[in-house]
Enzyme design. Sequence first.
Site, PDB file in Angstrom:
ATOM      1  CB  SER A  66      -2.392  -0.145 -21.057  1.00  0.00           C
ATOM      2  OG  SER A  66      -2.289  -1.281 -21.832  1.00  0.00           O
ATOM      3  CE  LYS A  69      -0.774  -2.023 -18.026  1.00  0.00           C
ATOM      4  NZ  LYS A  69      -0.891  -2.195 -19.209  1.00  0.00           N
ATOM      5  CB  SER A 130       2.310  -1.588 -21.099  1.00  0.00           C
ATOM      6  OG  SER A 130       1.101  -1.285 -21.052  1.00  0.00           O
TER       7      SER A 130
END
Length: 445
Positions: A66, A69, A130
């Site tokens: 993640s 992102k 997230s």
Amino acid sequence: MKKLWKKTAVIFMIIPVLMMSLMAQPASTEAAEDLGLHVDAAILIDADTGQILYEQNAESPLGIASMSKMMTEYLLFEAIKDGKVTWDQEYTVTDYTYKVSQDRALSNVPLRLGEKYTIRELYEALAIYSANAATIGIAETIAGSETKFVKMMNDKASELGLEGYTFVNSTGLNNSHLHGMHPEGTGEKDENVMPAKSVALLAYRLLKDYPEVLDTTSIPTKVFREGTDDAIKMDNWNFMLPGFVYAYDGVDGLKTGTTEFAGHCFTGTAKRGDTRLIAVVMKAVDEKGNGSYKARFDAAKALFEYGFNQFSEEELLSAGHQFKGNETVPVKKGKEKTVKAGVENPFKMLVKTTDKDEYGVEFAKGDSKSLEAPVKKGTVVGKANIVRKDGGELYGFIEGGQLSADVVTLDSVEKAGWFKLTLQAIGDFFSGVWNKSTDFVKGLF
């Protein structure tokens, strides 16, 4: 025979002494900087200048989960700046984002099929919790589809100067978690990869270009759609923020990442005084080799401690500093025959406090041996290169920075008038004739 025995005995007596002597030798620079991190890769940089303070296997492409992102955030801020998207713009949930949002094995906020959510709501869910489906919703809003957004991610990575990257989706999940709806042209089990150095560069550019990202990444807890049936408490996955179990003074971002492939990763940033650092750790494990939240935050803490406790900003060169033997540069056809030269601006950088005396400066002349008038003040005539006297390694900068300062002309020189130029030409002519004559006479003897 006795002499041979005595020599042999002496040799056996000396060997242990030599071994102890070798063991007592000071460690190399590289060994002295071994922080004992249990990670596949790590890097620490100064967020202001991009100066690299520490790196470990930082150029090997690894799973980033993640932390991907951060690129989605960058493209969102860019789209808002360009007027292509607004914070109040609404996104309508598609079959794709709905199905992903209902997967409770993933980090998500619940999204209702056909319901509208503002980009700000989705962004806060992304940056704090997230949330994966919310991230895909942002990608679809910006590019029309996640497939097109992935192309934007790879194009932007190239534009920012990242290396060794591969983006296959907007979230950092393994494509196998996307319920068979992963972006076209990517494999069913593909996952985003990037070296730690490129992750640090992405974080560096995100903070440089859109520092407002910290307004959201610094929020420890927030309720998504408070007051509605879909309300859900979003605890930030960055447990180094105030109030959490691994809280570290000064931390206000940036992005965690966890998948089976990538392990436990973290890009953190912390500020103390005037110094802000960015730390990246990838696939962190404990001493037994087990990955965990604690392992990644312990590794990040070790990097922050190293940076804040062992480095301080030092002025290695002051403005106007001149180098012995190179205080002036010859000038042709000028009212003056020379012009003063020195360092244009003070040069500062973070250096290890324990070995700050090991830093020195070497002067390197420019290509031109002399200048021709008119000469403007500030004309570059050489470089002042920062070096370590002990030959230790200087990591350099994550982007564009140089371990050097320009040496420039400290004054301007006007072009001489025609009469003075004529006299100079005559003087140069007779000087040349004289030199040739003396060389001829010397050749006779």
